[in-house]
Design a protein around this motif. Structure first.
Motif, PDB file in Angstrom:
ATOM      1  N   GLU A 154      75.269  73.213  58.513  1.00 12.76           N
ATOM      2  CA  GLU A 154      74.711  73.021  57.374  1.00 12.76           C
ATOM      3  C   GLU A 154      73.394  73.657  57.125  1.00 12.76           C
ATOM      4  O   GLU A 154      72.302  73.135  57.319  1.00 12.76           O
ATOM      5  CB  GLU A 154      74.429  71.452  57.197  1.00 12.76           C
ATOM      6  CG  GLU A 154      75.747  70.541  57.140  1.00 12.76           C
ATOM      7  CD  GLU A 154      75.442  68.859  57.667  1.00 12.76           C
ATOM      8  OE1 GLU A 154      74.360  68.442  56.975  1.00 12.76           O
ATOM      9  OE2 GLU A 154      76.368  68.476  57.792  1.00 12.76           O
ATOM     10  N   ILE A 155      73.636  74.937  56.715  1.00 12.48           N
ATOM     11  CA  ILE A 155      72.283  75.760  56.602  1.00 12.48           C
ATOM     12  C   ILE A 155      72.101  76.305  55.197  1.00 12.48           C
ATOM     13  O   ILE A 155      71.565  77.416  55.098  1.00 12.48           O
ATOM     14  CB  ILE A 155      72.440  76.805  57.570  1.00 12.48           C
ATOM     15  CG1 ILE A 155      73.584  77.812  57.540  1.00 12.48           C
ATOM     16  CG2 ILE A 155      72.142  76.188  59.129  1.00 12.48           C
ATOM     17  CD1 ILE A 155      73.721  79.053  58.246  1.00 12.48           C
ATOM     18  N   PHE A 156      72.740  75.869  54.091  1.00 14.62           N
ATOM     19  CA  PHE A 156      72.395  76.317  52.785  1.00 14.62           C
ATOM     20  C   PHE A 156      71.295  76.389  52.304  1.00 14.62           C
ATOM     21  O   PHE A 156      70.933  77.556  51.800  1.00 14.62           O
ATOM     22  CB  PHE A 156      73.314  75.324  51.787  1.00 14.62           C
ATOM     23  CG  PHE A 156      73.159  75.795  50.374  1.00 14.62           C
ATOM     24  CD1 PHE A 156      73.784  76.889  49.790  1.00 14.62           C
ATOM     25  CD2 PHE A 156      72.280  75.033  49.435  1.00 14.62           C
ATOM     26  CE1 PHE A 156      73.531  77.387  48.547  1.00 14.62           C
ATOM     27  CE2 PHE A 156      71.993  75.520  48.046  1.00 14.62           C
ATOM     28  CZ  PHE A 156      72.786  76.573  47.854  1.00 14.62           C
ATOM     29  N   GLN A 157      70.317  75.615  52.673  1.00 16.20           N
ATOM     30  CA  GLN A 157      68.973  75.698  52.257  1.00 16.20           C
ATOM     31  C   GLN A 157      68.198  76.815  52.818  1.00 16.20           C
ATOM     32  O   GLN A 157      67.086  77.426  52.333  1.00 16.20           O
ATOM     33  CB  GLN A 157      68.119  74.415  52.373  1.00 16.20           C
ATOM     34  CG  GLN A 157      68.622  73.072  51.451  1.00 16.20           C
ATOM     35  CD  GLN A 157      67.999  71.790  51.609  1.00 16.20           C
ATOM     36  OE1 GLN A 157      66.782  71.976  51.129  1.00 16.20           O
ATOM     37  NE2 GLN A 157      68.735  70.800  52.058  1.00 16.20           N
ATOM     38  N   VAL A 158      68.603  77.213  54.085  1.00 17.59           N
ATOM     39  CA  VAL A 158      68.204  78.194  54.925  1.00 17.59           C
ATOM     40  C   VAL A 158      68.457  79.345  54.131  1.00 17.59           C
ATOM     41  O   VAL A 158      67.687  80.395  54.003  1.00 17.59           O
ATOM     42  CB  VAL A 158      68.393  78.294  56.335  1.00 17.59           C
ATOM     43  CG1 VAL A 158      67.688  79.403  57.095  1.00 17.59           C
ATOM     44  CG2 VAL A 158      68.278  76.800  56.929  1.00 17.59           C
ATOM     45  N   GLU A 159      69.753  79.690  53.711  1.00 13.67           N
ATOM     46  CA  GLU A 159      70.114  80.631  53.123  1.00 13.67           C
ATOM     47  C   GLU A 159      69.428  80.918  51.843  1.00 13.67           C
ATOM     48  O   GLU A 159      69.323  82.236  51.537  1.00 13.67           O
ATOM     49  CB  GLU A 159      71.748  80.597  53.254  1.00 13.67           C
ATOM     50  CG  GLU A 159      72.471  80.823  54.490  1.00 13.67           C
ATOM     51  CD  GLU A 159      74.150  80.452  54.303  1.00 13.67           C
ATOM     52  OE1 GLU A 159      74.740  81.028  55.294  1.00 13.67           O
ATOM     53  OE2 GLU A 159      74.356  79.682  53.502  1.00 13.67           O
ATOM     54  N   GLN A 160      69.600  80.086  51.119  1.00 11.23           N
ATOM     55  CA  GLN A 160      68.675  80.047  49.965  1.00 11.23           C
ATOM     56  C   GLN A 160      67.529  80.600  50.015  1.00 11.23           C
ATOM     57  O   GLN A 160      66.909  81.483  49.021  1.00 11.23           O
ATOM     58  CB  GLN A 160      68.639  78.566  49.124  1.00 11.23           C
ATOM     59  CG  GLN A 160      68.510  78.826  47.779  1.00 11.23           C
ATOM     60  CD  GLN A 160      68.577  77.230  47.292  1.00 11.23           C
ATOM     61  OE1 GLN A 160      68.087  76.319  47.819  1.00 11.23           O
ATOM     62  NE2 GLN A 160      69.108  77.119  45.948  1.00 11.23           N
ATOM     63  N   PHE A 161      66.588  80.198  50.888  1.00 12.56           N
ATOM     64  CA  PHE A 161      65.393  80.615  51.256  1.00 12.56           C
ATOM     65  C   PHE A 161      65.246  81.920  51.452  1.00 12.56           C
ATOM     66  O   PHE A 161      64.358  83.059  50.779  1.00 12.56           O
ATOM     67  CB  PHE A 161      64.646  79.674  52.209  1.00 12.56           C
ATOM     68  CG  PHE A 161      63.089  80.257  52.527  1.00 12.56           C
ATOM     69  CD1 PHE A 161      62.085  79.967  51.941  1.00 12.56           C
ATOM     70  CD2 PHE A 161      63.037  81.073  53.549  1.00 12.56           C
ATOM     71  CE1 PHE A 161      60.837  80.446  52.287  1.00 12.56           C
ATOM     72  CE2 PHE A 161      61.828  81.731  54.230  1.00 12.56           C
ATOM     73  CZ  PHE A 161      60.666  81.338  53.349  1.00 12.56           C
ATOM     74  N   ILE A 162      66.267  82.424  52.218  1.00 16.97           N
ATOM     75  CA  ILE A 162      66.337  83.918  52.680  1.00 16.97           C
ATOM     76  C   ILE A 162      66.441  84.828  51.408  1.00 16.97           C
ATOM     77  O   ILE A 162      65.869  85.601  51.293  1.00 16.97           O
ATOM     78  CB  ILE A 162      67.328  83.967  53.967  1.00 16.97           C
ATOM     79  CG1 ILE A 162      66.784  83.526  55.156  1.00 16.97           C
ATOM     80  CG2 ILE A 162      67.493  85.631  54.066  1.00 16.97           C
ATOM     81  CD1 ILE A 162      67.711  83.461  56.256  1.00 16.97           C
ATOM     82  N   ARG A 163      67.372  84.324  50.574  1.00 15.81           N
ATOM     83  CA  ARG A 163      67.808  85.262  49.439  1.00 15.81           C
ATOM     84  C   ARG A 163      66.811  85.055  48.341  1.00 15.81           C
ATOM     85  O   ARG A 163      66.826  85.967  47.523  1.00 15.81           O
ATOM     86  CB  ARG A 163      69.267  84.900  48.973  1.00 15.81           C
ATOM     87  CG  ARG A 163      70.281  85.438  49.941  1.00 15.81           C
ATOM     88  CD  ARG A 163      70.141  86.873  49.971  1.00 15.81           C
ATOM     89  NE  ARG A 163      71.185  87.541  51.046  1.00 15.81           N
ATOM     90  CZ  ARG A 163      70.719  88.786  51.434  1.00 15.81           C
ATOM     91  NH1 ARG A 163      69.646  89.249  51.404  1.00 15.81           N
ATOM     92  NH2 ARG A 163      71.904  89.209  52.442  1.00 15.81           N
ATOM     93  N   GLU A 164      66.074  84.187  48.408  1.00 23.82           N
ATOM     94  CA  GLU A 164      64.958  84.131  47.626  1.00 23.82           C
ATOM     95  C   GLU A 164      64.033  85.213  47.632  1.00 23.82           C
ATOM     96  O   GLU A 164      63.322  85.895  46.751  1.00 23.82           O
ATOM     97  CB  GLU A 164      64.232  82.532  47.523  1.00 23.82           C
ATOM     98  CG  GLU A 164      63.203  82.698  46.299  1.00 23.82           C
ATOM     99  CD  GLU A 164      62.627  81.253  46.363  1.00 23.82           C
ATOM    100  OE1 GLU A 164      61.596  81.125  45.731  1.00 23.82           O
ATOM    101  OE2 GLU A 164      63.005  80.369  47.044  1.00 23.82           O
ATOM    102  N   HIS A 165      63.885  85.534  49.074  1.00 22.70           N
ATOM    103  CA  HIS A 165      62.843  86.405  49.551  1.00 22.70           C
ATOM    104  C   HIS A 165      63.370  87.904  49.909  1.00 22.70           C
ATOM    105  O   HIS A 165      62.495  88.801  50.153  1.00 22.70           O
ATOM    106  CB  HIS A 165      62.087  85.885  50.480  1.00 22.70           C
ATOM    107  CG  HIS A 165      61.306  84.370  49.764  1.00 22.70           C
ATOM    108  ND1 HIS A 165      60.204  84.482  49.082  1.00 22.70           N
ATOM    109  CD2 HIS A 165      61.519  83.376  50.130  1.00 22.70           C
ATOM    110  CE1 HIS A 165      59.943  83.214  48.511  1.00 22.70           C
ATOM    111  NE2 HIS A 165      60.430  82.457  49.321  1.00 22.70           N
TER     112      HIS A 165
END
Length: 259
Positions: free
Chosen positions: A245-256
């Motif tokens: 369950e790492i969606f928010q991690v991936e979201q942060f990475i792709r934001e930057h």
């Protein structure tokens, strides 16, 4: 020597003729000519400035046992690697996020660095921070309270680091292992870390400047510390490396690190 003197005389004559010619040119035409000459130079300068490759480096940091290495493998190949031992060297790789491998369209690879959490090995973080597009600070939400002070000290040092402050490197405060029933919530963890950092700020300000290793101070004088006071953006999220369950991690990475 005579030849050199003749060249000097000739050069002076040419410069005088050039000045006379320039003075004869109407101001509007002169300005237009200068604009034509300078525009390509200015254009090339700005193209090179904006074409500088943006960093694709994301750093995983935090105390030992917080689950950084498990997150690394989940992001890389979707596996948990539950048997992974504590890292003694930075674990790094450049790859497309596992969740994006089957998606259509070209995705930009990320350079992910898992920095060891042991206190003796943390100076290695300094090697990667200047090139970081973002930092993920991982906290064990299950065993948070026994490690709260140590995590706060590490996080304080990170948030006052010169590279983080000057470059305003975004930080994701990631509460890991939240799939467990007894795990603390991200709101509780955030508040406790803010309280501990507030204590640290007060205690460190009492020490002479020569003994303080931090490059900058945190917060607003006279006010209780909050992550919103940091010059860089600090966000809080939840994840579970073991369950993927790492969606928010991936979201942060792709934001930057844009695809």
């Amino acid at each position: 020597m005579e030849g050199l003197e003749q060249w000097k005389i000739q050069a002076e004559q040419w410069s005088q003729q050039a000045l006379q010619y320039i003075h004869q040119i109407p101001p509007n035409q002169l300005y237009a000519a200068l604009a034509v000459l300078l525009f390509p130079i200015i254009f090339i300068f700005f193209v090179r400035l904006f074409k500088r490759t943006k960093s694709n480096t994301i750093i995983l940091s935090g105390l030992s046992g917080s689950g950084k290495t498990v997150l690394f493998y989940q992001l890389r190949d979707g596996s948990s690697h539950q048997g992974t031992v504590t890292s003694m060297e930075p674990n790094e790789g450049t790859f497309v996020l596992h969740s994006e491998e089957t998606k259509n369209g070209k995705k930009k690879p990320i350079h992910l660095v898992d920095v060891p959490g042991h206190s003796r090995l943390r100076p290695k973080l300094e090697e990667f921070l200047p090139q970081a597009a973002g930092v993920i600070f991982v906290v064990d939400a299950l065993e948070f309270l026994p490690n709260c002070r140590a995590a706060s000290e590490y996080l304080y040092d990170l948030l006052t680091n010169a590279s983080v402050v000057k470059k305003k490197i975004p930080v994701l405060l990631l509460c890991n292992k939240t799939d467990k029933v007894t795990a603390h919530t991200k709101e509780f963890i955030r508040k406790q870390l803010e309280k501990e950092i507030d204590k640290l700020r007060a205690s460190r300000s009492a020490i002479s400047a020569a003994d303080i290793s931090s490059d900058f101070t945190l917060g607003v004088p006279g006010e209780a510390f909050s992550f919103t006071q940091c010059p860089n953006k600090v966000t809080v999220a939840e994840a579970s490396g073991l369950t993927g369950e790492i969606f928010q991690v991936e979201q942060f990475i792709r934001e930057h690190v844009k695809p």
